[in-house]
Design an enzyme around this catalytic site. Structure first.
Site, PDB file in Angstrom:
ATOM      1  N   SER A  43       0.800  -1.225   0.000  1.00 40.07           N
ATOM      2  CA  SER A  43       0.000   0.000   0.000  1.00 40.07           C
ATOM      3  C   SER A  43       0.831   1.273   0.000  1.00 40.07           C
ATOM      4  O   SER A  43       0.334   2.333  -0.400  1.00 40.07           O
ATOM      5  CB  SER A  43      -0.940  -0.004   1.212  1.00 40.07           C
ATOM      6  OG  SER A  43      -0.213  -0.207   2.415  1.00 40.07           O
ATOM      7  N   HIS A 249      -0.864   5.688   6.788  1.00 39.66           N
ATOM      8  CA  HIS A 249      -0.364   5.717   5.417  1.00 39.66           C
ATOM      9  C   HIS A 249      -0.072   7.158   5.004  1.00 39.66           C
ATOM     10  O   HIS A 249      -0.656   8.099   5.543  1.00 39.66           O
ATOM     11  CB  HIS A 249      -1.396   5.120   4.449  1.00 39.66           C
ATOM     12  CG  HIS A 249      -1.473   3.631   4.505  1.00 39.66           C
ATOM     13  ND1 HIS A 249      -2.295   2.956   5.384  1.00 39.66           N
ATOM     14  CD2 HIS A 249      -0.809   2.675   3.803  1.00 39.66           C
ATOM     15  CE1 HIS A 249      -2.141   1.650   5.213  1.00 39.66           C
ATOM     16  NE2 HIS A 249      -1.243   1.456   4.263  1.00 39.66           N
TER      17      HIS A 249
END
Length: 267
Positions: A43, A249
């Site tokens: 990711s 993230h």
């Protein structure tokens, strides 16, 4: 006589220098245009948290604002294959993402390893459970980083080299997540934040060593994210957020200001 000669020699030299500079620019552009680039990984390469997901990427959540997309848009390589996928491990990168690699591939980027050691589960544990449980989870992950991850990375890197023997391969690391003694007034304790940073440092150390052993280039993103960690007051990383998949993230700015420069400097 010398002064007279200088009057015509200098313009000639300046003209030659200008011509040389003018010739150098297309050569650089031609080099970038000749790249055949494949972006692999989890990711942190697909761009979860950056938004603007490509319609054909489904649950892999590949973003037009992720660093591979940004690099390709800026450099117009001869070809660009973007197979990075949210949730990928070293094993699933190896089994499901390497198809675009060939003997003509010239450039590869990859992030992998965090999911192998249960990064998402560690973060969930730290958010929902006690400080002691959090620290224990980080320590268990570090044990996996040191004992089992090196072999998994070596296997992946060997597979990449086997399919793309001529490629320049750039392995990118992970950010240090927290600014200690920072601006956060709630959430995790300072002990938990320090433990998470220690886990990230351990992971990056193994990535760097395995990349070097494989003859790949390791590029850290820690310097780029310094001053932009969670609790810095100018974070390029999502804290716990909605949707929860964005948590921990990079934001779009984290890709353009953090990962892209780190990749560009090593590509």
């Amino acid at each position: 006589m010398f002064a007279s000669r200088l009057r015509w020699v200098l313009p000639a030299l300046l003209s030659l220098a200008a011509a040389t500079v003018g010739l150098a620019q297309p050569a650089s552009a031609a080099t970038a245009a000749g790249e055949r680039y494949v972006a692999l990984g989890d990711s942190y390469s697909s761009g979860v948290g950056a938004g603007s997901y490509l319609s054909d990427s489904g649950s892999c959540q590949r973003s037009s604002k992720a660093y591979p997309s940004l690099w390709a848009a800026a450099n117009a390589p001869a070809s660009f294959s973007f197979t990075a996928c949210s949730g990928a491990t070293t094993s699933t990168v190896k089994s499901g993402q390497l198809a675009p690699l060939t003997s003509s591939t010239t450039l590869v980027s990859v992030t992998a390893g965090g999911n192998d050691v249960g990064f998402a589960n560690v973060m969930q544990t730290c958010v929902l459970q006690s400080e002691a449980t959090c620290v224990n989870a980080v320590n268990n992950a570090i044990t996996q980083v040191n004992n089992t991850l090196p072999g998994s990375l070596s296997s992946l890197y060997s597979a990449i080299r086997g399919k793309a023997p001529q490629a320049h391969v750039v392995v990118l690391g992970y950010p240090r997540f927290y600014r200690l003694s920072g601006s956060c007034i709630a959430g995790l304790s300072e002990t938990e934040r320090a433990a998470i940073n220690r886990g990230s440092d351990a992971l990056n150390a193994v990535l760097a060593k395995q990349a070097a052993d494989a003859g790949f280039t390791y590029s850290s993103v820690v310097d780029e994210f310094t001053g932009h960690e969670i609790c810095s007051g100018d974070a390029w990383l999502h804290s716990v957020s909605v949707p929860v998949s964005n948590s921990y993230h990079p934001t779009a700015t984290g890709h353009s200001g953090g990962y892209l420069p780190a990749f560009r400097s090593a590509a």
